[in-house]
Design an enzyme around this catalytic site. Structure first.
Site, short mmCIF file in Angstrom:
data_model
loop_
_atom_site.label_atom_id
_atom_site.label_comp_id
_atom_site.label_asym_id
_atom_site.label_seq_id
_atom_site.Cartn_x
_atom_site.Cartn_y
_atom_site.Cartn_z
N ARG A 106 34.89 -67.43 11.51
CA ARG A 106 33.34 -68.23 12.55
C ARG A 106 32.66 -68.41 11.14
NH1 ARG A 106 30.11 -69.91 17.11
NH2 ARG A 106 31.82 -70.87 17.97
N HIS A 137 36.21 -77.69 15.65
CA HIS A 137 35.64 -76.16 16.54
C HIS A 137 36.79 -76.79 16.84
CE1 HIS A 137 34.37 -73.37 18.14
NE2 HIS A 137 33.33 -73.81 19.31
N GLN A 187 37.91 -74.87 20.28
CA GLN A 187 36.90 -75.09 21.78
C GLN A 187 37.50 -76.77 22.31
OE1 GLN A 187 33.35 -75.29 22.76
NE2 GLN A 187 34.29 -75.69 24.49
N ASP A 215 26.64 -81.87 23.25
CA ASP A 215 27.16 -80.32 22.41
C ASP A 215 25.15 -80.41 22.31
OD1 ASP A 215 27.35 -78.17 21.03
OD2 ASP A 215 28.37 -79.44 19.28
N CYS A 272 30.30 -78.04 25.67
CA CYS A 272 31.14 -76.53 24.80
C CYS A 272 30.02 -75.94 25.55
CB CYS A 272 31.13 -77.14 23.83
SG CYS A 272 29.91 -77.82 22.62
N ARG A 311 38.54 -71.56 26.95
CA ARG A 311 38.48 -70.67 25.43
C ARG A 311 39.84 -69.60 25.48
NH1 ARG A 311 34.75 -71.68 22.17
NH2 ARG A 311 36.31 -70.86 20.81
N1 NVA Z 1 28.19 -78.06 17.10
C1 NVA Z 1 27.62 -76.43 18.07
C2 NVA Z 1 28.42 -76.18 18.53
C3 NVA Z 1 27.99 -74.95 19.02
C4 NVA Z 1 29.41 -73.93 20.13
C5 NVA Z 1 27.16 -75.36 16.64
O1 NVA Z 1 27.76 -75.82 15.70
O2 NVA Z 1 26.08 -74.47 16.28
N1 CP Z 2 31.22 -72.66 22.52
C1 CP Z 2 31.32 -72.03 21.70
O1 CP Z 2 31.70 -72.03 20.50
O2 CP Z 2 30.35 -71.37 22.11
P1 CP Z 2 30.02 -69.77 20.93
O3 CP Z 2 28.80 -69.98 20.25
O4 CP Z 2 29.26 -68.87 22.49
O5 CP Z 2 31.04 -68.91 20.17
#
Ligand code: NVA
Ligand code: CP
Length: 300
Positions: free
Chosen positions: A101, A128, A131, A217, A257, A285
């Site tokens: 990540r 992502h 997801q 989101d 999400c 997930r």
């Molecule tokens: N678009 C959000 C998704 C979180 C799971 C982010 O990148 O923070």
């Molecule tokens: N939806 C998602 O990826 O959640 P987290 O940021 O908690 O991993």
């Protein structure tokens, strides 16, 4: 399939196969005999916060017989400036797979190339994929056909989640409407390159009209915190609430999400009314990522 770096890099049959395998693994969760990761250690290298992704990967790796090694980027030498290209070559000699990540999409792609081990994108600024694959499973479980459904994404149309939806629509065939303020619509050249049935609009009601799914989101993705006030103002009117939902099909799903910010991208009443779908997205997930891990471990 050697890595899962994006939905863009998947074929339609990769997606169909993963959804099928995830559904089977979900049904047989109590069966502990399937251990394709036996003897393996997988590193989770995270530069951003996570609840769902971290826990689902740690649990999934454990259930498949492997060992999960969580590495916060800030706590290893990467956080003090050791280059990713060196980190990848070190980890690649020690662990059997990596779940990453981070910020730049190019970083997971570089890691996959240089580390020489199966690599999974656990969220970048660009995509992502885990997801959206889990969300497709949730849609299927709810009786929707992912080749014909109408999905409306309301909010930040240029974020990682929206971009993965674009590629999912292109690969699976469903219709995707993205409603965002003009400055937050995805780039037209990206949408043209993806192909598929994708419509960009500024009016959330136009996107929601007759939709099978209303999806949202956060308005402020990780790394965009400096823009929080500006974004809060720009996204006024883009909340999923009862008024917007009235434009969709009566049985429409509301999906998120998570994490959710009640009163911003979704109101509390709508989130709670659709909690079964939203928290099933989170659960899925685990099942979907187990299918990915099993496939990358070479056992499927
Ligand atoms: N678009 C959000 C998704 C979180 C799971 C982010 O990148 O923070
Ligand atoms: N939806 C998602 O990826 O959640 P987290 O940021 O908690 O991993």
């Amino acid at each position: 399939m050697n890595h899962l770096l994006s939905i863009e890099s998947l074929s339609s049959s990769d997606i169909t196969g993963l959804l099928h395998e995830a559904a089977m693994l979900k049904n047989s969760r109590g069966d502990t005999a399937f251990k394709p990761l036996s003897g393996q250690t997988w590193a989770l290298l995270f530069s951003k916060s996570s609840t769902r992704t971290r826990v689902s990967f740690e649990v999934g790796i454990h259930e498949l017989g492997g060992n999960a090694l969580f590495l916060a980027a800030s706590e290893i030498q990467l956080g003090r400036g050791e280059p990713l290209c060196d980190t990848a070559r070190v980890l690649g000699r020690m662990v059997h797979g990596a779940v990453i990540r981070t910020f730049a999409q190019s970083d997971v792609e570089d890691f996959a190339r240089l580390g020489g081990i199966p690599t999974i994108n656990a969220l970048t600024d660009g995509e992502h994929p885990c997801q959206i694959l889990a969300d497709l499973l949730t849609m299927q479980e709810s009786g929707l056909d992912i080749s014909t459904a109408k999905v409306a994404f309301i909010g930040d149309g240029d974020c990682n989640v929206a971009r993965s939806w674009i590629w999912a629509a292109a690969r699976c065939g469903f219709e995707l409407r993205i409603a965002s303020p003009a400055k937050f619509l995805p780039p037209g050249d990206l949408v043209a390159r993806a192909g598929g049935r994708i419509h960009l609009v500024e009016d959330p009601r136009e996107a929601a009209a007759g939709a099978d799914v209303l999806y949202t989101d956060v308005w402020v993705s990780m790394g965009k915190e400096d823009e929080a006030a500006y974004r809060a103002a720009q996204f006024q009117g883009y909340q999923i609430n009862a008024s917007l939902l009235a434009a969709a099909r009566p049985e429409a799903l509301v999906m998120h999400c998570l994490p959710a910010y009640r009163g911003k991208e979704i109101d509390s009443e709508t989130l709670e009314a659709h909690a079964d779908t939203i928290f099933r997205q989170a659960e899925n997930r685990l099942h979907l990522q187990k299918a990915v891990l099993a496939r990358l471990a070479g056992h499927r």
